[in-house]
Design a protein around this motif. Structure first.
Motif, PDB file in Angstrom:
ATOM      1  N   LEU A   1     -58.437 -37.841 -41.107  1.00 30.54           N
ATOM      2  CA  LEU A   1     -59.510 -38.583 -39.914  1.00 30.54           C
ATOM      3  C   LEU A   1     -59.697 -37.484 -38.830  1.00 30.54           C
ATOM      4  N   CYS A   2     -58.654 -36.722 -38.463  1.00 27.78           N
ATOM      5  CA  CYS A   2     -59.144 -35.806 -37.448  1.00 27.78           C
ATOM      6  C   CYS A   2     -59.871 -34.709 -37.994  1.00 27.78           C
ATOM      7  N   TYR A   3     -59.760 -34.214 -39.151  1.00 25.49           N
ATOM      8  CA  TYR A   3     -60.797 -33.500 -39.813  1.00 25.49           C
ATOM      9  C   TYR A   3     -62.155 -33.925 -40.018  1.00 25.49           C
ATOM     10  N   VAL A   4     -62.143 -35.081 -40.064  1.00 22.65           N
ATOM     11  CA  VAL A   4     -63.578 -35.725 -39.886  1.00 22.65           C
ATOM     12  C   VAL A   4     -64.169 -35.434 -38.547  1.00 22.65           C
ATOM     13  N   ALA A   5     -63.444 -35.931 -37.474  1.00 20.02           N
ATOM     14  CA  ALA A   5     -63.848 -35.879 -36.037  1.00 20.02           C
ATOM     15  C   ALA A   5     -64.272 -34.268 -35.736  1.00 20.02           C
ATOM     16  N   ALA A   6     -63.585 -33.196 -36.447  1.00 15.97           N
ATOM     17  CA  ALA A   6     -63.600 -32.128 -36.169  1.00 15.97           C
ATOM     18  C   ALA A   6     -64.986 -31.436 -36.728  1.00 15.97           C
ATOM     19  N   GLY A   7     -65.387 -32.342 -37.777  1.00 14.43           N
ATOM     20  CA  GLY A   7     -66.377 -31.806 -38.805  1.00 14.43           C
ATOM     21  C   GLY A   7     -65.830 -30.637 -39.753  1.00 14.43           C
ATOM     22  N   TYR A   8     -64.873 -30.753 -40.110  1.00 13.62           N
ATOM     23  CA  TYR A   8     -64.205 -30.064 -41.467  1.00 13.62           C
ATOM     24  C   TYR A   8     -64.606 -30.886 -42.571  1.00 13.62           C
ATOM     25  N   TYR A   9     -64.349 -32.086 -42.444  1.00 13.77           N
ATOM     26  CA  TYR A   9     -64.928 -33.207 -43.564  1.00 13.77           C
ATOM     27  C   TYR A   9     -66.119 -33.643 -42.829  1.00 13.77           C
ATOM     28  N   ASP A  10     -66.983 -34.157 -43.808  1.00 11.42           N
ATOM     29  CA  ASP A  10     -68.309 -34.968 -43.563  1.00 11.42           C
ATOM     30  C   ASP A  10     -67.873 -36.345 -43.666  1.00 11.42           C
ATOM     31  N   ALA A  11     -66.857 -36.686 -44.299  1.00 11.75           N
ATOM     32  CA  ALA A  11     -66.247 -38.263 -44.553  1.00 11.75           C
ATOM     33  C   ALA A  11     -65.014 -38.069 -44.946  1.00 11.75           C
ATOM     34  N   PHE A  12     -64.169 -39.339 -45.014  1.00 12.58           N
ATOM     35  CA  PHE A  12     -63.076 -39.506 -45.391  1.00 12.58           C
ATOM     36  C   PHE A  12     -62.874 -41.231 -46.104  1.00 12.58           C
ATOM     37  N   PHE A  13     -62.483 -41.255 -47.231  1.00 10.74           N
ATOM     38  CA  PHE A  13     -62.093 -42.790 -47.490  1.00 10.74           C
ATOM     39  C   PHE A  13     -60.522 -42.858 -48.253  1.00 10.74           C
ATOM     40  N   GLU A  14     -59.990 -43.925 -47.970  1.00  8.78           N
ATOM     41  CA  GLU A  14     -58.597 -44.152 -48.559  1.00  8.78           C
ATOM     42  C   GLU A  14     -58.537 -45.569 -48.684  1.00  8.78           C
ATOM     43  N   THR A  15     -57.635 -46.067 -49.602  1.00 12.89           N
ATOM     44  CA  THR A  15     -57.247 -47.451 -49.719  1.00 12.89           C
ATOM     45  C   THR A  15     -55.623 -47.526 -49.589  1.00 12.89           C
ATOM     46  N   GLY A  16     -55.011 -48.872 -49.018  1.00  7.62           N
ATOM     47  CA  GLY A  16     -53.569 -48.872 -48.720  1.00  7.62           C
ATOM     48  C   GLY A  16     -53.061 -48.314 -47.577  1.00  7.62           C
ATOM     49  N   LEU A  17     -53.803 -47.978 -46.589  1.00  3.41           N
ATOM     50  CA  LEU A  17     -53.297 -47.467 -45.667  1.00  3.41           C
ATOM     51  C   LEU A  17     -52.646 -48.525 -44.374  1.00  3.41           C
ATOM     52  N   ASN A  18     -51.803 -48.078 -43.559  1.00  3.56           N
ATOM     53  CA  ASN A  18     -51.247 -48.927 -42.830  1.00  3.56           C
ATOM     54  C   ASN A  18     -51.735 -48.743 -41.438  1.00  3.56           C
ATOM     55  N   PRO A  19     -51.652 -49.693 -40.242  1.00  2.69           N
ATOM     56  CA  PRO A  19     -52.267 -49.339 -38.914  1.00  2.69           C
ATOM     57  C   PRO A  19     -51.760 -48.027 -38.455  1.00  2.69           C
ATOM     58  N   TRP A  20     -50.451 -47.755 -38.647  1.00  5.09           N
ATOM     59  CA  TRP A  20     -50.125 -46.497 -37.973  1.00  5.09           C
ATOM     60  C   TRP A  20     -50.465 -45.176 -38.570  1.00  5.09           C
TER      61      TRP A  20
END
Length: 316
Positions: free
Chosen positions: A198-217
């Protein structure tokens, strides 16, 4: 933002993250003696996860004994359970990488006030990279302001993801998503630490990210860092209740919108046992219940949305 100008609560979170990072770095030098337990198939916890979590909890409660804490490894809340302030902690995101000596893992700490994340820290101890954000004040990597990428075409986009790995995860559904997304983007990456992704999206390294099954933490801190960097975060249909849905999409606004169009048909329908668990909760759920997804999902809205402060939100 300079260290002196940081919010006091963010400074405490940074102190806690660095303390945990020191424990993780020391342990990484001697992985052969590491004690590893299995929470479930392919889901591991080490004594390092537990020691890192303990130092984070101690640091936070020493400064804010009246706050609540939701921590991954202890599996329960600490501090003042019904406080409006709740710290959401993943002491070592990327444990499987850590066990194998692959240097892609991090510490994630977020502070929510009345269920809205206000402070966020993600610390990469192997690179000494500190990602952080305060709601309304921007996102930063060390002392550099972060902005999401400016790419607008899906065909040019580099996208991060995470594979399903727990028993019960819908792997066949994911393979259909993988096939469709990988054919429409420039590349798909799976390093194995969602908070860093997620931080890599914020930094512009990725253009987007998706995933399933993640928890709040896994996502609490990274989600604020992305929105403060100008990105969007939602579930597969573009709604803002991703904390409850165990599915997340994040990205620069243009790529996010295109990715939501691809992912919307694959959105997870909340299972009957999830709904039963929600009904079994008290009438007034605690912040921990809400953030852990026990509260029922918000009403559906089909448009992609940017997460915004409402008039009732408080700056903390």
């Amino acid at each position: 933002m300079t260290q002196a100008s940081l919010h006091p609560m963010l400074n405490v979170a940074i102190k806690a993250a660095r303390a945990a990072g020191s424990i993780i770095n020391r342990a990484s030098l001697d992985l052969d003696i590491l004690k590893i337990n299995t929470k479930s198939p392919n889901d591991f916890v080490t004594e390092v996860d537990q020691a890192a979590e303990q130092v984070i909890i101690e640091t936070l409660l020493q400064a804010y004994p009246d706050h609540a804490i939701l921590a991954e490894e202890s599996g329960r809340t600490h501090g003042a359970k019904h406080s409006e302030f709740q710290w959401i902690i993943d002491p070592l995101d990327g444990t499987t990488n850590f066990i194998h000596g692959l240097p892609v893992y991090c510490v994630s700490i977020a502070l929510a006030h009345r269920g809205i994340v206000q402070q966020a820290v993600v610390y990469d101890p192997t690179r000494n990279d500190l990602f952080y954000a305060t709601r309304g004040r921007g996102a930063f990597l060390n002392d550099r302001r972060l902005r999401v990428s400016k790419r607008t075409r899906m065909g040019d986009a580099l996208i991060g993801t995470g594979f399903p790995f727990r028993r019960g995860d819908n792997f066949k559904r994911y393979m259909k998503i993988f096939e469709e997304v990988s054919q429409q983007c420039a590349g798909l990456r799976r390093p194995g630490a969602a908070a860093l992704d997620l931080c890599y999206v914020a930094a512009g390294y990725y253009d987007a990210f998706f995933e399933t099954g993640l928890n709040p933490w896994d996502i609490a801190a990274g989600s604020l860092i992305i929105t403060e960097a100008g990105g969007l975060v939602g579930n597969f249909t573009g709604e803002s209740d991703f904390m409850h849905q165990r599915e997340i999409v994040a990205g620069s606004p243009r790529i996010y919108g295109q990715l939501v169009q691809i992912l919307a048909p694959y959105t997870r329908v909340i299972k009957a046992d999830d709904e039963a668990a929600a009904e079994a909760q008290p009438a007034k759920p605690s912040a921990a219940d809400v953030l852990a997804g026990a509260a029922e999902a918000a009403p559906k809205k089909r448009a992609a949305v940017r997460i915004k402060k409402t008039a009732g939100d408080q700056q903390v």
